[in-house]
Design an enzyme around this catalytic site. Structure first.
Site, PDB file in Angstrom:
ATOM      1  N   GLU A   1      15.527  25.569  54.226  1.00  0.00           N
ATOM      2  CA  GLU A   1      14.142  26.000  54.454  1.00  0.00           C
ATOM      3  C   GLU A   1      14.045  26.839  55.727  1.00  0.00           C
ATOM      4  OE1 GLU A   1      12.292  22.148  54.055  1.00  0.00           O
ATOM      5  OE2 GLU A   1      12.737  22.180  51.923  1.00  0.00           O
TER       6      GLU A   1
ATOM      7  N   HIS B   1      19.164  24.095  57.888  1.00  0.00           N
ATOM      8  CA  HIS B   1      18.537  23.673  56.626  1.00  0.00           C
ATOM      9  C   HIS B   1      18.100  24.912  55.843  1.00  0.00           C
ATOM     10  CE1 HIS B   1      15.709  21.874  53.809  1.00  0.00           C
ATOM     11  NE2 HIS B   1      16.338  20.739  54.025  1.00  0.00           N
TER      12      HIS B   1
ATOM     13  N   SER C   1      17.250  16.356  45.896  1.00  0.00           N
ATOM     14  CA  SER C   1      16.607  15.464  44.924  1.00  0.00           C
ATOM     15  C   SER C   1      17.357  14.152  44.716  1.00  0.00           C
ATOM     16  CB  SER C   1      16.390  16.203  43.599  1.00  0.00           C
ATOM     17  OG  SER C   1      15.517  17.310  43.789  1.00  0.00           O
TER      18      SER C   1
ATOM     19  N   GLU D   1      23.806  21.005  50.464  1.00  0.00           N
ATOM     20  CA  GLU D   1      22.491  20.945  49.828  1.00  0.00           C
ATOM     21  C   GLU D   1      22.282  22.198  48.985  1.00  0.00           C
ATOM     22  OE1 GLU D   1      19.741  18.096  52.112  1.00  0.00           O
ATOM     23  OE2 GLU D   1      19.467  20.073  52.958  1.00  0.00           O
TER      24      GLU D   1
ATOM     25  N   GLY E   1      14.069  19.541  46.615  1.00  0.00           N
ATOM     26  CA  GLY E   1      12.652  19.397  46.297  1.00  0.00           C
ATOM     27  C   GLY E   1      12.279  19.822  44.894  1.00  0.00           C
TER      28      GLY E   1
ATOM     29  N   GLY F   1      15.112  14.135  51.291  1.00  0.00           N
ATOM     30  CA  GLY F   1      13.782  14.606  51.658  1.00  0.00           C
ATOM     31  C   GLY F   1      12.717  13.727  51.015  1.00  0.00           C
ATOM     32  N   GLY F   2      12.204  14.159  49.872  1.00  0.00           N
ATOM     33  CA  GLY F   2      11.079  13.507  49.199  1.00  0.00           C
ATOM     34  C   GLY F   2      11.199  11.988  49.068  1.00  0.00           C
TER      35      GLY F   2
ATOM     36  N   ASN G   1      15.085  13.265  55.939  1.00  0.00           N
ATOM     37  CA  ASN G   1      14.467  14.455  56.517  1.00  0.00           C
ATOM     38  C   ASN G   1      13.006  14.451  56.077  1.00  0.00           C
ATOM     39  OD1 ASN G   1      13.650  16.945  57.359  1.00  0.00           O
ATOM     40  ND2 ASN G   1      14.921  18.119  55.923  1.00  0.00           N
ATOM     41  N   TRP G   2      12.135  14.095  57.022  1.00  0.00           N
ATOM     42  CA  TRP G   2      10.709  13.968  56.658  1.00  0.00           C
ATOM     43  C   TRP G   2      10.003  15.319  56.601  1.00  0.00           C
ATOM     44  CZ3 TRP G   2       8.988   9.092  60.002  1.00  0.00           C
ATOM     45  CH2 TRP G   2       9.480   7.946  59.374  1.00  0.00           C
ATOM     46  N   LYS G   3      10.661  16.360  57.049  1.00  0.00           N
ATOM     47  CA  LYS G   3      10.068  17.711  57.029  1.00  0.00           C
ATOM     48  C   LYS G   3       8.670  17.688  57.673  1.00  0.00           C
ATOM     49  CE  LYS G   3      12.713  18.596  52.885  1.00  0.00           C
ATOM     50  NZ  LYS G   3      12.890  19.410  51.706  1.00  0.00           N
TER      51      LYS G   3
HETATM   52  C1  PEP Z   1      16.229  18.197  52.014  1.00  0.00           C
HETATM   53  O1  PEP Z   1      15.309  18.965  52.214  1.00  0.00           O
HETATM   54  O2  PEP Z   1      17.114  18.069  52.875  1.00  0.00           O
HETATM   55  C2  PEP Z   1      16.265  17.496  50.736  1.00  0.00           C
HETATM   56  C3  PEP Z   1      17.405  17.066  50.330  1.00  0.00           C
HETATM   57  O3  PEP Z   1      15.075  17.370  50.067  1.00  0.00           O
HETATM   58  P1  PEP Z   1      14.825  16.600  48.669  1.00  0.00           P
HETATM   59  O4  PEP Z   1      15.543  15.277  48.764  1.00  0.00           O
HETATM   60  O5  PEP Z   1      13.344  16.430  48.592  1.00  0.00           O
HETATM   61  O6  PEP Z   1      15.394  17.462  47.595  1.00  0.00           O
END
Ligand code: PEP
Length: 245
Positions: free
Chosen positions: A96, A94, A209, A166, A172, A230-231, A9-11
């Site tokens: 967010e 999600h 994470s 999640e 994040g 994500g990251g 997920n590149w957001k």
């Molecule tokens: C996400 O936003 O779906 C996610 C898992 O982010 P991160 O890996 O950065 O925690």
């Protein structure tokens, strides 16, 4: 047999040059892997990502959709546009979107329905906040998120319905759920999928994470079918390690 999914997920990250560089470095990693690889770029970069990923066994996903085919919905992106861009999967719910944009459960339910009506792979996110975990209500939170979206609302086969667990406190933040915490929640979700919906074969991903250093431990449990990242998905070198963990 549930095939492992590693999803990015590149957001709201990655500009054109970074997208081009990512795919150049990522090369045929997905082709050479037994895993299902999904990448969700931001809307403006979906088309170029789909072109760069062509023939490489990578599914391009959207990070959201507005649940209408087309029309007077300023600022939104709907179903016909996603199909036109080559999208095959959509992330819905999600944290967010729930938290920053205030998406309520009834809109999320509509999106879950819409994604299925369009034959797309649904990646449905659930998870509790830190206060909810600390007060011990995380199972109730998950139940409400899942029941409100899925009850009398599942039409696609199990392989096209994926849940991403999640925990909001792990997204994040650099704080990851322990393999035991993740396993407990995944087993709980599996029970719901099996008992309430007869969808035991749907996949359940962990997100929060995930990094090359911790993925192995998290994926060891039989109810954890992959990761939503994500990251650590923003650099090809890191995402390659995750895909081939
Ligand atoms: C996400 O936003 O779906 C996610 C898992 O982010 P991160 O890996 O950065 O925690």
């Amino acid at each position: 047999m549930r095939r492992t999914i590693i999803a990015a997920n590149w957001k709201m990250n990655m500009l054109s040059k970074e997208v081009v560089d990512f795919f150049a470095e990522f090369g045929n990693t997905a082709l050479n892997s037994e895993r299902e690889v999904i990448i969700a770029p931001a809307y403006p970069y979906i088309k170029m990502s789909a072109e760069l990923a062509a023939g490489k066994n990578i599914t391009i996903a959207a990070q959201d959709v507005y649940p209408k085919a087309e029309g007077a919905f300023t600022g939104m992106v709907g179903g016909k546009m996603l199909a036109d861009l080559g999208v095959k999967a959509v992330i819905i719910g999600h944290s967010e979107r729930r938290r920053i944009f205030g998406e309520p459960n009834d809109l999320i339910r509509e999106k879950v329905k819409f994604v299925q009506e369009n034959g797309l792979h649904l990646i449905f996110c659930v998870g509790e906040t830190l206060p909810e975990r600390e007060s011990g209500v995380m199972f109730d939170v998950l139940k409400e998120q899942i029941y409100s979206a899925f009850d009398d609302n599942l039409t696609l086969p199990p392989e096209k319905i994926t849940i991403a667990y999640e925990p909001v406190w792990a997204i994040g933040t650099g704080v990851t759920a322990t393999p035991e915490q993740a396993a407990e929640m995944h087993t709980f979700i599996r029970k719901i999928l099996k008992g309430r919906y007869d969808y035991a074969d749907s996949r359940i991903l962990y997100g929060g994470s995930v990094k090359p250093e911790n993925i192995q431990g998290l994926m060891a449990n039989e109810d954890i079918d992959g990761a939503l990242v994500g990251g650590a998905s923003l650099k090809a070198s890191s995402f390659m390690k995750l895909v081939n963990f």
